[in-house]
Design an enzyme around this catalytic site. Structure first.
Site, PDB file in Angstrom:
ATOM      1  N   GLU A  40      58.631  85.565 -61.772  1.00  8.52           N
ATOM      2  CA  GLU A  40      57.697  85.736 -60.662  1.00  8.52           C
ATOM      3  C   GLU A  40      56.285  85.527 -61.182  1.00  8.52           C
ATOM      4  O   GLU A  40      56.085  85.355 -62.388  1.00  8.52           O
ATOM      5  CB  GLU A  40      57.867  87.121 -60.029  1.00  8.52           C
ATOM      6  CG  GLU A  40      57.580  88.281 -60.973  1.00  8.52           C
ATOM      7  CD  GLU A  40      57.980  89.646 -60.395  1.00  8.52           C
ATOM      8  OE1 GLU A  40      58.934  89.711 -59.597  1.00  8.52           O
ATOM      9  OE2 GLU A  40      57.338  90.634 -60.756  1.00  8.52           O
TER      10      GLU A  40
ATOM     11  N   HIS B  51      54.966  94.677 -57.804  1.00  9.12           N
ATOM     12  CA  HIS B  51      55.128  94.960 -59.231  1.00  9.12           C
ATOM     13  C   HIS B  51      53.773  94.970 -59.932  1.00  9.12           C
ATOM     14  O   HIS B  51      52.918  94.143 -59.631  1.00  9.12           O
ATOM     15  CB  HIS B  51      55.992  93.873 -59.908  1.00  9.12           C
ATOM     16  CG  HIS B  51      57.436  93.959 -59.546  1.00  9.12           C
ATOM     17  ND1 HIS B  51      58.259  92.860 -59.569  1.00  9.12           N
ATOM     18  CD2 HIS B  51      58.205  94.992 -59.156  1.00  9.12           C
ATOM     19  CE1 HIS B  51      59.482  93.228 -59.215  1.00  9.12           C
ATOM     20  NE2 HIS B  51      59.470  94.520 -58.954  1.00  9.12           N
TER      21      HIS B  51
END
Lengths: 367, 291
Positions: free
Chosen positions: B210, B248
């Site tokens: 990511e 995150h």
């Protein structure tokens, strides 16, 4: 992350033995003292590029200072207006340097960064002009690093000694305040020695529990992002009109990507997280509905969060909110049959296949 | 063989077992077939959770059960201490599920683990599952199928989505490792890929990355130089705005660094097939394996 303002950072610098100019924080024009020397007025805003926008002005007396403040108040700093100002001595600057301590994710250690090319965005400085020294957090900054930094910056004698103190101070700030960045840019070389003309200290959200005195800030955040943050939810506003709720950060990002790739315009990132409380689902739909225009897409891969919990939350939310937008629900994983049955009984369709759900969302949004 | 978790009877303890998450997942792990031999919650020693004995300290648990691995559910402010306690008690594999541990603590924990010869996986990840062997973490039990694919991921639910797709395609997994979404993680994507390359049972590797950091770019370098097995990647966050933390702690584009484009390009240059959606992953694996 909390970014401290310049004056807050400079107070911390002073406490940690880093030389800063004598400064005064001004809230209103009334507070400007009489003076007759070269001073500088600086907008206290949490955004970079302040100088370029006209947020820093040289003034020679009270009248000029007041005029400068009035002018700066009119400037839009990426959505902020300056409400506080620093008034401090304008130094004769021989050279602008850069020094910081920050985390380097690829070496997995804090690093000391130093450059003789200060006063500009460090990201625009070529790598070979930046000294980078990894620091073992069990050891801290050592003397040879300070000597190396002084040599790299072309400093000697008293200035080299001061630089050593500055580096120690910055590292202690990084360590003791759980800062992700403790930066001086520019660190000015003046006839009176080294002075930190600006400060940037960013403190990690995850460590705020250890620092109850650090003010919680919502700089750079949209109204709904602030509302979500206060509720402990992870929400990012995007520019589109398709509302998105998914569980987990990665699945959220992937959902946004899939919608955008299919020609839709996602309105937000919204991590429902792991929950077994339908009330949390209702709360989430309520919040997401504020950015949703035509379609809200709920994409859940059940694990900790079970599909029946989500289904119950959705059913109740629709009853309570009676929304005008259309809803596409995609649920997979733990208790998916039960979840689909609950939705079905209440006249809500659900789709198992992710690609199919994405097609449906974009189709409905285009109608 | 699988990686990291390779013994069916590996004795595992759960730190924070009496909490809501800890107790639920201890039972789920047991149901998967993991040899959960005990739990630790200071002050609750002598009790049990669903028949699993609870101890006051990791040392007691290790002495009584011979545990060699631990799964940590302890809340963030106390988790670093729990990890140090585990390492000091001789635990060799510490899987941290806990989210929001300050990275300052993680840099130190990682160095300490290295010094003591222990391995950390996580934090802020779903743990490790070696299919047919054991599960240390929180991944749903139902999504796995024994097969030739090794999966390493920075994500949780997206991992489940992808693993499910791989299983449903008729392929299956050796080990699935969620390295965690934080800036500093105990076991990196690079290490996991190297381990999969060495594992005989793993015939293809799936990397789920990511935005944020440079782990994917560094992994691509390793793949180029050292990896002979086919690799398929998926990168989340192609449409994420810069400067925003996407859930995150590690998922943030800073300036022009950490973009999905940079990672996709690095992978493509290393000969990795990059899937544009999760459902494409098994298709690309099958192509690469000639199935």
């Amino acid at each position: 992350m909390v970014d401290l303002l310049e004056h807050e950072g400079k107070r911390i610098f002073r406490k940690y033995g880093i030389p800063v100019p004598v400064f005064r924080v001004i809230r209103s024009e009334k507070e400007v003292p009489d003076f007759n020397e070269k001073m500088v007025i600086k907008a206290q805003v949490p955004t970079g590029g302040r100088g370029k926008k006209g947020g820093v002005k040289i003034v020679n007396n009270r009248e000029e200072a007041i005029r400068a403040i009035q002018e700066i108040r009119q400037i839009d700093f990426n959505g902020y207006r300056a409400r506080r100002f620093i008034l401090e001595k304008a130094y004769d600057i021989k050279k602008e340097l850069y020094v910081s301590i920050t985390l380097d994710r690829s070496v997995e250690l804090p690093v000391l960064l130093a450059s003789a090319e200060g006063g500009v965005d460090i990201n625009s400085v070529p790598a070979e002009k930046i000294l980078k020294k990894p620091i073992n957090p069990f050891i801290g900054v050592t003397d040879y690093m300070k000597r190396e930094a002084a040599a790299f910056l072309g400093l000697d004698g008293e200035n080299a000694k001061t630089l050593g103190k500055i580096i120690s101070g910055l590292y202690r700030i990084y360590d003791e305040l759980d800062a992700s960045l403790a930066e001086i840019n520019p660190l000015a070389l003046t006839s009176e020695g080294l002075v930190a003309l600006d400060s940037k200290i960013s403190i990690e959200d995850d460590a705020l529990f250890r620092h109850p005195d650090v003010p919680v800030r919502y700089f750079g955040m949209d109204k709904i992002e602030v509302e979500a943050k206060k509720k402990g939810l992870s929400f990012v506003r995007l520019e589109g009109d398709i509302g998105i709720i998914a569980n987990g950060a990665g699945l959220n990002m992937a959902t946004i990507d899939l919608i955008a790739q299919a020609g839709g315009k996602p309105a937000n990132f919204f991590d429902l997280g792991g929950t077994d409380d339908p009330q949390k689902v209702i709360q989430a739909i309520e919040l997401a509905s504020k950015v949703t225009n035509k379609v809200l897409f709920v994409n859940i891969f059940g694990g900790v969060t079970r599909c029946d919990t989500v289904a119950n939350g959705i059913v109740q939310a629709i009853k309570q909110l009676n929304p005008k937008f259309k809803l596409v629900v995609r649920i997979r994983g733990a208790n998916e049959e039960e979840g689909r049955r609950i939705l079905n009984e209440n006249g809500i369709d659900s789709i198992l296949n992710l690609d199919e759900a994405v097609r449906r969302v974009v189709e409905l949004a285009g109608e | 063989m699988a990686i990291l978790v390779t013994e069916k009877d590996l004795p595992v303890i759960v730190q924070g077992i009496t909490g809501h998450q800890g107790s639920f997942h201890a039972m789920q792990m047991k149901a998967f077939g993991t040899n959960v031999v005990g739990g630790v919650t200071p002050g609750k020693g002598g009790t049990d959770v669903g028949g699993i004995p609870v101890f006051d300290s990791v040392k007691q648990a290790v002495n009584k059960t011979g545990a060699r691995a631990s799964v940590v559910f302890v809340p963030a402010p106390y988790a670093p201490d729990a990890v140090i306690e585990a390492i000091d008690a001789g635990i060799q594999l510490v899987v941290i599920i806990t989210e929001h541990i300050p990275f300052h603590d993680m840099t130190k924990l990682k160095l300490y683990a290295k010094l003591m010869g222990a391995r950390i996986v996580g934090p802020n990840g779903p743990g490790i599952t070696s299919v047919g062997i054991a599960k240390l973490g929180i991944m749903p039990n139902s999504i796995f199928r024994k097969g030739p694919v090794g999966v390493v991921s920075r994500s949780g639910t997206l991992t489940y989505e992808i693993v499910n797709t791989i299983s449903e395609s008729g392929l299956g997994e050796t080990t699935v490792i969620g390295i965690g979404g934080d800036q500093i993680v105990g076991t990196t994507m690079q290490e996991a890929v190297r381990m999969f390359e060495k594992d005989d049972e793993t015939k293809a590797i799936v990397v789920v990355g990511e935005i944020g950091g440079t782990a994917e770019e560094e992994t691509a370098e390793i793949i180029k130089k050292e990896v002979s097995k086919p690799v398929v990647a998926f990168i989340a966050g192609r449409f994420a705005p810069p400067g925003k933390r996407m859930g995150h702690a590690g998922a943030i584009i800073t300036g022009n660094r950490g973009t999905a484009q940079s990672k996709i390009q690095a992978f493509q240059e290393a000969g990795v097939s990059v899937a544009s959606r999760p459902s494409e992953i098994p298709v690309l694996i099958k192509q690469k394996l000639g199935l």
